[in-house]
Design a protein around this motif. Structure first.
Motif, PDB file in Angstrom:
ATOM      1  N   TYR B  36     -12.839   2.189   3.834  1.00  0.00           N
ATOM      2  CA  TYR B  36     -11.908   3.155   3.269  1.00  0.00           C
ATOM      3  C   TYR B  36     -12.030   3.154   1.745  1.00  0.00           C
ATOM      4  N   GLN B  38      -9.722   4.135  -1.630  1.00  0.00           N
ATOM      5  CA  GLN B  38      -8.348   4.425  -2.030  1.00  0.00           C
ATOM      6  C   GLN B  38      -8.274   4.669  -3.528  1.00  0.00           C
ATOM      7  N   GLY B  41      -2.519   6.006  -6.275  1.00  0.00           N
ATOM      8  CA  GLY B  41      -1.443   6.883  -5.826  1.00  0.00           C
ATOM      9  C   GLY B  41      -1.704   7.623  -4.536  1.00  0.00           C
ATOM     10  N   LYS B  42      -2.801   7.281  -3.876  1.00  0.00           N
ATOM     11  CA  LYS B  42      -3.140   7.967  -2.621  1.00  0.00           C
ATOM     12  C   LYS B  42      -3.293   6.965  -1.497  1.00  0.00           C
ATOM     13  N   GLY B  43      -3.260   7.471  -0.288  1.00  0.00           N
ATOM     14  CA  GLY B  43      -3.512   6.631   0.866  1.00  0.00           C
ATOM     15  C   GLY B  43      -5.002   6.393   1.047  1.00  0.00           C
ATOM     16  N   PRO B  44      -5.370   5.399   1.854  1.00  0.00           N
ATOM     17  CA  PRO B  44      -6.792   5.146   2.119  1.00  0.00           C
ATOM     18  C   PRO B  44      -7.449   6.353   2.778  1.00  0.00           C
ATOM     19  N   PHE B  46     -10.846   7.632   4.851  1.00  0.00           N
ATOM     20  CA  PHE B  46     -11.987   7.202   5.671  1.00  0.00           C
ATOM     21  C   PHE B  46     -13.303   7.577   5.009  1.00  0.00           C
ATOM     22  N   PHE B  89     -11.896  -0.678   0.587  1.00  0.00           N
ATOM     23  CA  PHE B  89     -11.454  -1.684   1.554  1.00  0.00           C
ATOM     24  C   PHE B  89     -12.296  -1.593   2.809  1.00  0.00           C
ATOM     25  N   PHE B 102      -7.151  -5.198   7.185  1.00  0.00           N
ATOM     26  CA  PHE B 102      -7.871  -4.843   5.972  1.00  0.00           C
ATOM     27  C   PHE B 102      -8.332  -6.085   5.225  1.00  0.00           C
TER      28      PHE B 102
END
Lengths: 114, 112
Positions: B36, B38, B41-44, B46, B89, B102
């Motif tokens: 992932y 990241q 300020g954002k989500g992981p 794909f 990650f 993770f």
């Protein structure tokens, strides 16, 4: 919507206050996950739903944490009597289902407990 | 104020160079692995995945290598661009649930 939506984006709570964090998964996604991400660390698993059934809640740190997904779509993570160590980003992810399918993450809710 | 978190390992590369990010996973029973990205300020997000019955998988500009013998995963990014700057990650999972574990994360800095 096209992606996983979480609200609110930011939440400031006074210590002892209860909070509720909402997750709208991608439509049709069977699996829904909650993760907690502390500053500078990777996300850590909290709980998992398959439709409305909560199949794994082994990651919930205490009985102050409660999650539900009553109709198998929207999910809410509730934290009672918040404490400073609860400050983190709470991430929601959804997937079509099964263990080998891609999980899509929302942007997270940043919770700060003061 | 906010507590100081762990300092993530940092990889600094020149724009246009190839990047290799490494990860050690913990569970021999894991059979699905994902990288992932990241951004702040954002989500992981794909990037690429690989199942345990494979040792290499290629995507667009990215390659994932899996060595089950030593429980090691790597992500190779070709011709690294400034937009690749982020925290990366690795995650492991089993086919039973999809629950992700993770790794620590690596910060990739791309110098123009």
């Amino acid at each position: 919507g096209a992606g996983v939506s979480q609200s609110p984006r930011y939440k400031v709570a006074k210590r002892g206050q209860d909070v509720a964090l909402r997750c709208d998964p991608i439509s049709g996604h069977v699996s829904l996950f909650w993760y907690q991400q502390a500053l500078g660390q990777g996300p850590e698993f909290l709980t998992y739903f398959q439709n409305e059934a909560q199949l794994d809640k082994s990651g919930l740190p205490s009985d102050r944490f409660f999650a539900e997904r009553p109709e198998g779509s929207v999910s809410t993570l509730k934290i009672q009597r918040t404490q400073q160590e609860d400050s983190a980003v709470y991430l929601c992810a959804s997937s079509l289902g099964g263990g080998l399918t891609e999980a899509f993450f929302g942007q997270g809710t940043r919770l700060t407990v003061v | 104020g906010e507590s100081v978190g762990l300092h993530l390992p940092t990889l600094s590369v020149q724009e246009g160079d190839n990047s290799i990010i490494n990860c050690a996973y913990s569970n021999s029973a894991s059979d699905y692995f994902i990288w992932y990205k990241q951004e702040s300020g954002k989500g992981p997000q794909f990037i690429i995945d690989i199942r345990s019955n494979m040792d290499k998988r290629q995507g667009q500009r990215v390659t994932v290598l899996l060595n089950k013998t030593v429980k090691h995963l790597s992500l190779q990014i070709a011709a690294t661009q400034p937009g690749d700057s982020a925290v990366y990650f690795c995650a492991e999972s089993s086919s039973n649930t999809g629950k992700l574990i993770f790794g620590q994360g690596t910060t990739l800095q791309v110098k123009p």
